[in-house]
Design a protein around this motif. Structure first.
Motif, PDB file in Angstrom:
ATOM      1  N   VAL A  46       1.350   8.815  -6.005  1.00 18.13           N
ATOM      2  CA  VAL A  46      -0.050   9.217  -5.966  1.00 18.13           C
ATOM      3  C   VAL A  46      -0.672   9.464  -7.340  1.00 18.13           C
ATOM      4  N   ASP A  99       0.853   4.702  -2.132  1.00 21.70           N
ATOM      5  CA  ASP A  99       0.691   5.982  -1.436  1.00 21.70           C
ATOM      6  C   ASP A  99       1.778   6.961  -1.866  1.00 21.70           C
ATOM      7  N   ASN A 100       2.967   6.436  -2.130  1.00 21.17           N
ATOM      8  CA  ASN A 100       4.102   7.276  -2.503  1.00 21.17           C
ATOM      9  C   ASN A 100       4.171   7.579  -4.003  1.00 21.17           C
ATOM     10  N   THR A 104      -6.333  -0.008  -1.517  1.00 19.02           N
ATOM     11  CA  THR A 104      -6.983  -0.649  -0.377  1.00 19.02           C
ATOM     12  C   THR A 104      -6.821  -2.160  -0.524  1.00 19.02           C
ATOM     13  N   SER A 162      -5.727   5.536  -5.227  1.00 18.15           N
ATOM     14  CA  SER A 162      -5.944   5.020  -3.872  1.00 18.15           C
ATOM     15  C   SER A 162      -5.697   3.519  -3.904  1.00 18.15           C
ATOM     16  N   LEU A 205       0.827  -1.210   0.000  1.00 21.73           N
ATOM     17  CA  LEU A 205       0.000   0.000   0.000  1.00 21.73           C
ATOM     18  C   LEU A 205       0.861   1.260   0.000  1.00 21.73           C
ATOM     19  N   THR A 206       1.949   1.240   0.748  1.00 24.47           N
ATOM     20  CA  THR A 206       2.841   2.394   0.821  1.00 24.47           C
ATOM     21  C   THR A 206       3.457   2.712  -0.540  1.00 24.47           C
TER      22      THR A 206
END
Length: 149
Positions: free
Chosen positions: A103, A100-101, A116, A114, A96-97
């Motif tokens: 975007v 996130d990094n 999940t 996103s 997930l990171t």
């Protein structure tokens, strides 16, 4: 020129391959999901299986639509490889990171990304026991409208 979903998928795979280089994942494979994914011969565990996207399109305004490309990435881990009750959490978080990094997926999803997960599930196939979970990547982009009058 490659299509938007292909560019997005390429960047998703690049992010997953970076996790292979970091020894978080052992392999990334493509599958069109026409086969039972649990019957595949995996090159290593944990393995991320990248399939085809689902697409949602919403009218934006007279020159553009907003699209969401939804990729379900199946992560398969061999139960025999688990050494701790936290191994799956320790696998989920860096995946997930990675998104996130990144975007916008290197600019191919300029409206954002996103990531999940769905709950982990134990499954068996061909005499092997696995723990699997889905990572869901939603990548948002605009698509120009061209009216044919």
């Amino acid at each position: 020129m490659a299509s938007i979903p292909n560019l997005i998928k390429t960047q998703i795979v690049a992010n997953l391959n970076a996790l292979v280089a970091q020894n978080i994942l052992r392999a990334v494979i493509f599958e069109d999901l026409s086969k039972n994914v649990l019957d595949l011969d995996y090159p290593g565990f944990p393995c991320a299986v990248v399939g085809m996207p689902k697409v949602d399109s919403v009218y934006g305004y007279n020159t553009v639509n907003f699209r969401t490309y939804i990729f379900d990435i199946l992560v398969v881990q061999l139960v025999d490889n688990l050494r701790s009750p936290t191994d799956i959490e320790d696998l989920i978080d860096p995946i997930l990171t990675a998104f996130d990094n990144d975007v916008t997926l290197n600019g191919y999803a300029p409206l954002g990304v996103s990531a999940t997960t769905l709950p982990t599930v134990p499954v068996s196939s061909k005499g092997k026991n696995y723990i699997v979970f889905n990572v869901i990547i939603k990548a948002r982009a605009t698509v120009p409208l061209i009216y044919q009058f």
